[in-house]
Design an enzyme around this catalytic site. Structure first.
Site, PDB file in Angstrom:
ATOM      1  N   LYS A   1       0.813  -1.212   0.000  1.00 27.50           N
ATOM      2  CA  LYS A   1       0.000   0.000   0.000  1.00 27.50           C
ATOM      3  C   LYS A   1       0.851   1.269   0.000  1.00 27.50           C
ATOM      4  CE  LYS A   1      -4.187  -2.122   1.549  1.00 27.50           C
ATOM      5  NZ  LYS A   1      -3.836  -3.483   2.043  1.00 27.50           N
TER       6      LYS A   1
HETATM    7  C1  LIG Z   1      -4.539  -4.534   1.578  1.00 33.34           C
HETATM    8  C2  LIG Z   1      -3.812  -5.811   1.513  1.00 33.34           C
HETATM    9  C3  LIG Z   1      -4.261  -6.857   0.688  1.00 33.34           C
HETATM   10  C4  LIG Z   1      -5.512  -6.738  -0.132  1.00 33.34           C
HETATM   11  O1  LIG Z   1      -5.385  -5.817  -1.184  1.00 33.34           O
HETATM   12  P1  LIG Z   1      -6.689  -5.251  -1.932  1.00 33.34           P
HETATM   13  O2  LIG Z   1      -6.201  -4.191  -2.831  1.00 33.34           O
HETATM   14  O3  LIG Z   1      -7.568  -4.718  -0.827  1.00 33.34           O
HETATM   15  O4  LIG Z   1      -7.327  -6.387  -2.636  1.00 33.34           O
HETATM   16  C5  LIG Z   1      -3.487  -7.990   0.622  1.00 33.34           C
HETATM   17  N1  LIG Z   1      -2.367  -8.147   1.359  1.00 33.34           N
HETATM   18  C6  LIG Z   1      -1.922  -7.172   2.178  1.00 33.34           C
HETATM   19  C7  LIG Z   1      -0.687  -7.407   2.977  1.00 33.34           C
HETATM   20  C8  LIG Z   1      -2.616  -5.973   2.285  1.00 33.34           C
HETATM   21  O5  LIG Z   1      -2.178  -5.006   3.080  1.00 33.34           O
END
Ligand SMILES: *Cc1c(COP(=O)(O)O)cnc(C)c1O
Length: 452
Positions: free
Chosen positions: A110
């Site tokens: 993210k």
């Molecule tokens: C947010 C997250 C996900 C999921 O991603 P999306 O874009 O919500 O599908 C998967 N793994 C980790 C470690 C995350 O932080």
């Protein structure tokens, strides 16, 4: 480039406005009016430095900034990752690669979206002279990445709701130990979906939104999707030329933002054979891609908490394209889902999507297997991506977080705890968080009191 709402309301808007609004005024999600094609150089070249590729890509969509300003934003966002490749592709076996997306400041993918978002907010405040208040909900990693994108940025106050006791201790410390005065972490009794519902309700209160100049930071902002599309292109460019056929991206999925970004890059010309949605036991999307029925169930806390989601906020974007960009049908479907908690898509076509689901036992077994077979440690989210390897494809599994963020689960699986210095340092810091009643009214009151 203009952006339109999945629900068709209002006039198309430019990049600045789509970014600033987050959610479109009609409640829909922004998408580019037309998807530009990637130039073939981008696809066949050897990997460019990440910031250079990011600029090439983003300048197709951001036609509001001057070139120099966009270069500076991109450099500030991606210049401080701990790995100079930003998103290195690691080969585990002849047809298995891991795309490591955990080299940013909070050790999860993210950071790719939210480092850029943080700098764009600062840029917007400088441009408009107006301070803002950022409100978001997190299942763990979004909140810490948002907070690290926004901590100590001038003119921003940042309020992040998270489900109390349902995120890992280190994820919580990443949010509560920044020492930044403009950051307000708020634990909420309930699940991530409960927190998300409160945020959605407050964001749809236009009077409040205008009064407090509220901005969103959850995965619905189109800028996050665009930023995340870049590393799919970068991954492809890192593949040995002989491995560029039959590429399969496997994406640990919750809100469907990450995988949707890759799918968009594919629509822009990136040659990909298959996208696999890898869920944990909260498998609404796995069921959907199996039979076309989208039906919410209650959230069951799992070993992969950032994917403990039933209502995937980016799903509406997929629906819009599935409905051949028809906003009326899309709106009808979303309204029906909101009313009934279920939706059956007529003439469902999964296209090049496939899906898997991993139980908690599967997650532990996959961590163990990857360690035994390749001497490599994956975090519990990434472990879901190893549920199924397709032998005749080039499998690229997205490693969405660093294993050191989830030491308890890794220890259970393989008896050792991976560590990371930046995380260890957090254990000694003081936590700051704010107790607020878990309701839209409770949070509204808190915002009115603390907003900048
Ligand atoms: C947010 C997250 C996900 C999921 O991603 P999306 O874009 O919500 O599908 C998967 N793994 C980790 C470690 C995350 O932080």
């Amino acid at each position: 480039m203009k952006f339109v709402s999945t629900r068709g309301g209002g006039d198309p808007v430019g990049f600045f406005e789509a970014f600033a609004n987050g959610l479109a005024p009609d409640g829909g999600l922004y998408l580019p009016q037309n998807l530009p094609l990637l130039s073939s150089d981008l696809i066949i070249d050897d990997a460019l430095p990440y910031p250079a590729l990011a600029w090439d890509f983003l300048s197709l969509f951001d036609t509001d900034h001057d070139a120099d300003d966009l270069i500076s934003l991109v450099d500030r966002s991606y210049g401080s990752f701990s790995d100079t490749m930003n998103a290195p592709l690691t080969q585990l076996a002849h047809n298995i690669f891991v795309l490591e997306l955990f080299h940013g400041p909070t050790l999860a993918f993210k950071d790719f979206g939210l480092q850029l978002v943080g700098n764009l907010f600062e840029d917007q405040i400088e441009r408009t002279g107006k301070s803002i208040n950022v409100l978001g909900a997190t299942s763990g990693d979004t909140g810490s990445a948002a907070i690290h994108g926004l901590a100590n940025k001038k003119g921003v106050h940042c309020f992040i709701l998270y489900p109390k006791g349902r995120i890992s201790a280190l994820q919580e410390r990443q949010m509560t130990c920044t020492g930044a005065k403009n950051i307000f972490p708020i634990p909420i009794e309930g699940t991530f979906d409960d927190a998300q519902t409160i945020v959605k309700e407050l964001m749809s209160d236009l009077a409040l939104k205008n009064k407090l100049r509220l901005s969103a930071v959850n995965s619905i902002n189109i800028v996050r999707v665009l930023a995340q599309a870049i590393y799919y292109v970068h991954a492809f460019m890192q593949l040995p030329p002989d491995d560029r056929d039959n590429v399969r991206f496997v994406v640990p999925t919750g809100n469907f933002g990450n995988i949707f970004a890759g799918w968009m890059a594919h629509q822009m010309g990136l040659p990909v054979d298959q996208f696999t949605v890898a869920t944990n036991q909260n498998d609404i999307l796995h069921r959907f891609f199996t039979n076309g029925a989208y039906k919410a169930a209650s959230v069951k806390p799992s070993h992969a908490p950032s994917m403990d989601i039933q209502v995937a906020s980016n799903f509406e974007r997929f629906l819009y394209y599935h409905n051949e960009k028809d906003p009326r049908t899309t709106t009808k479907m979303i309204k029906k889902f909101q009313k009934d908690g279920a939706l059956k898509i007529p003439k469902f076509n999964r296209g090049n999507f496939s899906s898997t689901a991993s139980s908690n036992e599967d997650i532990l077994a996959n961590i163990r297997k990857v360690k035994e077979d390749y001497d490599y440690i994956v975090d519990p989210h990434t472990a879901c991506g190893f549920q199924e390897i397709v032998p005749d494809k080039t499998n690229i599994i997205l490693a969405t977080a660093h294993p050191a963020k989830f030491p308890e689960v890794i220890k259970r699986a393989i008896g050792e705890t991976p560590t990371d210095d930046s995380l260890e340092a957090l254990r000694k810091k003081r936590q700051k968080r704010y107790a607020v009643e878990a309701s839209a009214d409770g949070v509204r009151e808190f915002l009115e009191k603390h907003a900048g």
